[in-house]
Design a protein around this motif. Structure first.
Motif, mmCIF file in Angstrom:
data_model
loop_
_atom_site.group_PDB
_atom_site.id
_atom_site.type_symbol
_atom_site.label_atom_id
_atom_site.label_comp_id
_atom_site.label_asym_id
_atom_site.label_seq_id
_atom_site.Cartn_x
_atom_site.Cartn_y
_atom_site.Cartn_z
ATOM 1 N N ALA A 10 0.943 -1.642 0.469
ATOM 2 C CA ALA A 10 -0.034 -0.154 -0.354
ATOM 3 C C ALA A 10 0.967 0.953 0.254
ATOM 4 O O ALA A 10 0.658 2.088 -0.544
ATOM 5 C CB ALA A 10 -1.136 0.264 1.040
ATOM 6 N N GLU A 11 2.102 1.642 0.693
ATOM 7 C CA GLU A 11 2.971 2.219 0.975
ATOM 8 C C GLU A 11 3.559 2.667 -0.231
ATOM 9 O O GLU A 11 3.433 3.980 -0.955
ATOM 10 C CB GLU A 11 3.897 2.370 1.668
ATOM 11 N N GLU A 12 3.445 1.423 -1.066
ATOM 12 C CA GLU A 12 4.555 1.805 -1.957
ATOM 13 C C GLU A 12 3.687 1.586 -3.240
ATOM 14 O O GLU A 12 4.067 3.378 -4.151
ATOM 15 C CB GLU A 12 4.733 0.447 -2.436
ATOM 16 N N GLN A 13 2.577 1.612 -3.683
ATOM 17 C CA GLN A 13 1.782 2.373 -4.461
ATOM 18 C C GLN A 13 0.903 3.751 -4.194
ATOM 19 O O GLN A 13 0.992 4.008 -5.248
ATOM 20 C CB GLN A 13 0.702 1.024 -4.704
ATOM 21 N N TYR A 14 0.702 3.606 -2.385
ATOM 22 C CA TYR A 14 0.541 4.854 -2.762
ATOM 23 C C TYR A 14 1.939 6.144 -3.061
ATOM 24 O O TYR A 14 0.990 7.237 -4.155
ATOM 25 C CB TYR A 14 0.565 5.495 -1.273
ATOM 26 N N LEU A 15 3.574 5.705 -2.979
ATOM 27 C CA LEU A 15 4.260 7.115 -3.226
ATOM 28 C C LEU A 15 4.839 6.341 -5.044
ATOM 29 O O LEU A 15 4.495 8.338 -4.851
ATOM 30 C CB LEU A 15 5.404 6.592 -2.855
ATOM 31 N N LEU A 16 4.204 5.699 -5.338
ATOM 32 C CA LEU A 16 3.959 6.031 -6.767
ATOM 33 C C LEU A 16 2.980 6.952 -7.670
ATOM 34 O O LEU A 16 3.186 7.400 -8.973
ATOM 35 C CB LEU A 16 4.351 4.577 -7.509
ATOM 36 N N SER A 17 1.588 6.670 -6.968
ATOM 37 C CA SER A 17 0.558 6.846 -7.280
ATOM 38 C C SER A 17 1.067 9.147 -7.225
ATOM 39 O O SER A 17 0.610 9.861 -7.999
ATOM 40 C CB SER A 17 -0.610 6.958 -6.187
ATOM 41 N N GLY A 18 1.834 9.649 -7.122
ATOM 42 C CA GLY A 18 2.101 11.207 -7.185
ATOM 43 C C GLY A 18 1.831 12.235 -5.908
ATOM 44 O O GLY A 18 1.942 12.956 -6.547
ATOM 45 N N SER A 19 0.890 11.979 -5.107
ATOM 46 C CA SER A 19 -0.538 11.971 -4.143
ATOM 47 C C SER A 19 0.585 12.725 -3.810
ATOM 48 O O SER A 19 1.554 12.457 -3.184
ATOM 49 C CB SER A 19 -1.616 11.006 -3.623
ATOM 50 N N ARG A 20 0.503 14.468 -3.372
ATOM 51 C CA ARG A 20 1.267 15.003 -1.957
ATOM 52 C C ARG A 20 0.125 15.055 -0.399
ATOM 53 O O ARG A 20 0.895 15.516 0.529
ATOM 54 C CB ARG A 20 1.155 16.412 -3.054
ATOM 55 N N ALA A 21 -0.701 14.294 -0.595
ATOM 56 C CA ALA A 21 -1.578 13.646 0.854
ATOM 57 C C ALA A 21 -0.757 13.334 2.038
ATOM 58 O O ALA A 21 0.137 12.674 1.364
ATOM 59 C CB ALA A 21 -2.579 13.501 0.219
ATOM 60 N N PRO A 22 -1.089 14.556 2.581
ATOM 61 C CA PRO A 22 0.101 13.211 4.014
ATOM 62 C C PRO A 22 0.256 12.317 4.344
ATOM 63 O O PRO A 22 -1.158 11.585 4.443
ATOM 64 C CB PRO A 22 0.028 14.153 5.217
ATOM 65 N N TYR A 23 1.144 11.436 4.101
ATOM 66 C CA TYR A 23 1.173 10.161 5.225
ATOM 67 C C TYR A 23 1.477 10.092 6.057
ATOM 68 O O TYR A 23 2.830 10.310 6.644
ATOM 69 C CB TYR A 23 0.767 9.050 3.854
ATOM 70 N N VAL A 24 0.921 8.998 6.878
ATOM 71 C CA VAL A 24 1.494 7.909 7.540
ATOM 72 C C VAL A 24 1.842 6.185 7.659
ATOM 73 O O VAL A 24 0.670 5.883 7.659
ATOM 74 C CB VAL A 24 0.954 7.711 8.963
ATOM 75 N N PRO A 25 3.061 6.293 7.363
ATOM 76 C CA PRO A 25 3.029 4.776 7.047
ATOM 77 C C PRO A 25 2.599 3.522 8.415
ATOM 78 O O PRO A 25 3.529 3.694 9.524
ATOM 79 C CB PRO A 25 4.412 4.211 6.619
ATOM 80 N N LEU A 26 2.076 2.301 8.150
ATOM 81 C CA LEU A 26 1.953 1.460 9.259
ATOM 82 C C LEU A 26 1.619 0.619 8.809
ATOM 83 O O LEU A 26 1.787 0.241 7.563
ATOM 84 C CB LEU A 26 0.153 1.822 10.083
ATOM 85 N N VAL A 27 2.282 -0.626 10.157
ATOM 86 C CA VAL A 27 2.037 -1.748 9.560
ATOM 87 C C VAL A 27 1.124 -2.570 9.358
ATOM 88 O O VAL A 27 0.104 -1.896 9.824
ATOM 89 C CB VAL A 27 3.099 -2.722 11.138
ATOM 90 N N HIS A 28 1.135 -3.339 8.360
ATOM 91 C CA HIS A 28 -0.054 -3.793 7.719
ATOM 92 C C HIS A 28 -0.470 -4.733 8.948
ATOM 93 O O HIS A 28 0.371 -5.549 9.496
ATOM 94 C CB HIS A 28 -0.216 -4.885 6.991
ATOM 95 N N PRO A 29 -1.988 -4.539 9.438
ATOM 96 C CA PRO A 29 -2.752 -5.638 10.557
ATOM 97 C C PRO A 29 -2.440 -6.607 10.783
ATOM 98 O O PRO A 29 -2.296 -7.070 11.957
ATOM 99 C CB PRO A 29 -3.837 -4.918 11.496
ATOM 100 N N MET A 30 -2.823 -7.706 9.363
ATOM 101 C CA MET A 30 -2.221 -9.152 9.638
ATOM 102 C C MET A 30 -0.517 -9.540 10.452
ATOM 103 O O MET A 30 -0.281 -10.074 10.979
ATOM 104 C CB MET A 30 -2.557 -9.817 8.324
ATOM 105 N N TYR A 31 0.385 -8.053 10.522
ATOM 106 C CA TYR A 31 1.023 -8.764 11.032
ATOM 107 C C TYR A 31 1.341 -9.167 12.466
ATOM 108 O O TYR A 31 1.602 -10.375 13.105
ATOM 109 C CB TYR A 31 1.987 -7.965 10.946
ATOM 110 N N PRO A 32 0.636 -8.182 13.059
ATOM 111 C CA PRO A 32 0.551 -8.173 14.832
ATOM 112 C C PRO A 32 -0.575 -9.773 14.550
ATOM 113 O O PRO A 32 0.147 -9.886 15.697
ATOM 114 C CB PRO A 32 0.037 -6.867 15.543
ATOM 115 N N PHE A 33 -1.601 -9.696 14.091
ATOM 116 C CA PHE A 33 -2.174 -10.777 14.323
ATOM 117 C C PHE A 33 -1.619 -12.017 14.114
ATOM 118 O O PHE A 33 -1.934 -12.445 14.450
ATOM 119 C CB PHE A 33 -3.460 -10.510 13.414
#
Length: 149
Positions: free
Chosen positions: A97-120
């Motif tokens: 999700a982070e990679e595709q968001y960055l490739l989209s070129g959007s300038r909206a602020p973002y915060v990368p989070l660990v996918h919830p499946m990892y802690p699960f």
């Protein structure tokens, strides 16, 4: 905006049709709700979407195997969603999700989070899971608090 990887697999969609609603009760939703609750974010204030539009044929985890044109079309659609929704913050769930968001070129602020499946996968009631939930919720809250009013 909460930006995930992909929706589900074909069987998951068909099960939601049988129920008549998509439940927010799967493993991803379980931990994601904990992220939001711990960060004091109301899920009704969020727009949930995915970087990849469509369904996996057999299983939803893992890399989406597709032609580059598909990825480009999904990024273009993501940009349209961002323009339409005008999120104050985009929270990406996991590396794809982070990679595709960055490739989209959007300038909206973002915060990368660990996918919830990892802690699960670490055990949703375990100390490791709780520590990750607390850490990711703190990152989300800090990013929200840093936004202009």
């Amino acid at each position: 905006m909460i930006l995930g990887h992909n929706f589900d697999k074909v069987a998951g969609l068909e099960a939601s049709w049988v129920r008549g609603v998509e439940l927010m009760g799967g493993a991803t939703w379980l931990i994601l709700r904990r992220y939001l609750e711990t960060a004091k974010v109301d899920k009704l204030d969020c727009f949930f979407t995915n970087v990849f539009v469509g369904l996996q044929p057999v299983k939803s985890p893992g890399k989406v195997i597709a032609a580059e044109e598909y990825y480009e079309q999904c990024r273009a659609f993501l940009v349209r969603q961002i323009v339409r929704v005008k999120p104050r913050l985009v929270a990406t769930l996991g590396i794809p999700a982070e990679e595709q968001y960055l490739l989209s070129g959007s300038r909206a602020p973002y915060v990368p989070l660990v996918h919830p499946m990892y802690p699960f996968t670490l055990g949703r009631n375990g100390d490791q899971c709780a520590a990750i939930v607390a850490s990711e919720a703190a990152k989300l809250r800090k990013a929200l608090d840093a936004l202009p009013a």
